[in-house]
Design an enzyme around this catalytic site. Sequence first.
Site, PDB file in Angstrom:
ATOM      1  N   CYS A 124     -11.770 205.771  -6.768  1.00 24.04           N
ATOM      2  CA  CYS A 124     -10.520 206.253  -7.371  1.00 24.04           C
ATOM      3  C   CYS A 124     -10.018 207.471  -6.572  1.00 24.04           C
ATOM      4  O   CYS A 124      -9.836 207.384  -5.367  1.00 24.04           O
ATOM      5  CB  CYS A 124     -10.764 206.566  -8.846  1.00 24.04           C
ATOM      6  SG  CYS A 124      -9.298 206.975  -9.807  1.00 24.04           S
ATOM      7  N   ASP A 181      -5.393 196.109 -10.174  1.00 24.17           N
ATOM      8  CA  ASP A 181      -5.355 197.569 -10.258  1.00 24.17           C
ATOM      9  C   ASP A 181      -3.901 198.041 -10.310  1.00 24.17           C
ATOM     10  O   ASP A 181      -3.184 197.937  -9.312  1.00 24.17           O
ATOM     11  CB  ASP A 181      -6.057 198.176  -9.047  1.00 24.17           C
ATOM     12  CG  ASP A 181      -6.242 199.683  -9.144  1.00 24.17           C
ATOM     13  OD1 ASP A 181      -5.508 200.323  -9.920  1.00 24.17           O
ATOM     14  OD2 ASP A 181      -7.118 200.200  -8.440  1.00 24.17           O
ATOM     15  N   HIS A 214      -8.691 198.457 -12.208  1.00 25.01           N
ATOM     16  CA  HIS A 214      -9.018 199.796 -11.719  1.00 25.01           C
ATOM     17  C   HIS A 214     -10.305 200.256 -12.401  1.00 25.01           C
ATOM     18  O   HIS A 214     -10.507 200.031 -13.583  1.00 25.01           O
ATOM     19  CB  HIS A 214      -7.873 200.772 -12.035  1.00 25.01           C
ATOM     20  CG  HIS A 214      -8.090 202.117 -11.418  1.00 25.01           C
ATOM     21  ND1 HIS A 214      -8.050 202.310 -10.050  1.00 25.01           N
ATOM     22  CD2 HIS A 214      -8.377 203.326 -11.964  1.00 25.01           C
ATOM     23  CE1 HIS A 214      -8.276 203.582  -9.787  1.00 25.01           C
ATOM     24  NE2 HIS A 214      -8.493 204.218 -10.922  1.00 25.01           N
TER      25      HIS A 214
END
Length: 246
Positions: A124, A181, A214
């Site tokens: 991330c 994502d 994600h």
Amino acid sequence: MKVFEEDVRIPGAGHEIRAKVLTPDGGGKRPGIVLYSDIFQLTESTLRTCRRLAATGLVVCVPEIYPRGELAGVALEFDDAGKQAGLAAAASMTTAEFDEDRVSVLDYLAGRDDVTTLHAGGWCLGGHLAFRAALDERVASTVCFYPTGLHNGALGADTADSLSRAAEIRGRLMIIFGSRDPHVPAGARVQIVSALYEAGLEDLELHVYAGGEHAFMRDVGPRYDPALTDLGLAEAVSFLGGRSLP
């Protein structure tokens, strides 16, 4: 393989950076990797994954990413309050401060007697930080797991120049995305890949995992995908080891 853990304080520019160092059993010199967490810092979820990587034969250094403010030494909860606190802390950091801390951590890892080559990775926001670590010529290879903000420069208080500096990367690069994502949708992935190719980084690895959301590697919450996590870790270990590790 057993993994030993220690808490260390890395000297920064006027502050200390708390970090965990995970060392495989057996001694000797091994490749070292700095692994950057997501916005929640050094949670047990992140550390569980780091332990798995250390068990493959890597000396793993996991630094906090907010060492200057009130979140220094704090692992945030995976709830709305934790998310907002993490985002606010990221927004308070400039790209220069992130870079300054990155140099301090890499200097520390390079100075350890048990470390040979330097590598980087992250998830991330930490995937973006890993990409910036790849700008350091000492870093031999980097794995970015669903990095956020590469396509638009979103990192901290200012606009990061990460993608525009891609030509500076001298080591090997792997990026792993999830197809679902929302932070890095298909258009953003195309933008990233195009910029990397235009920068001359044609010899790199890019993976898009079908169905991956994600944070699919975070083993807490509904987005977690164990199969894709195992696949991502296997790809990363093979890549970081130059295809020589199992």
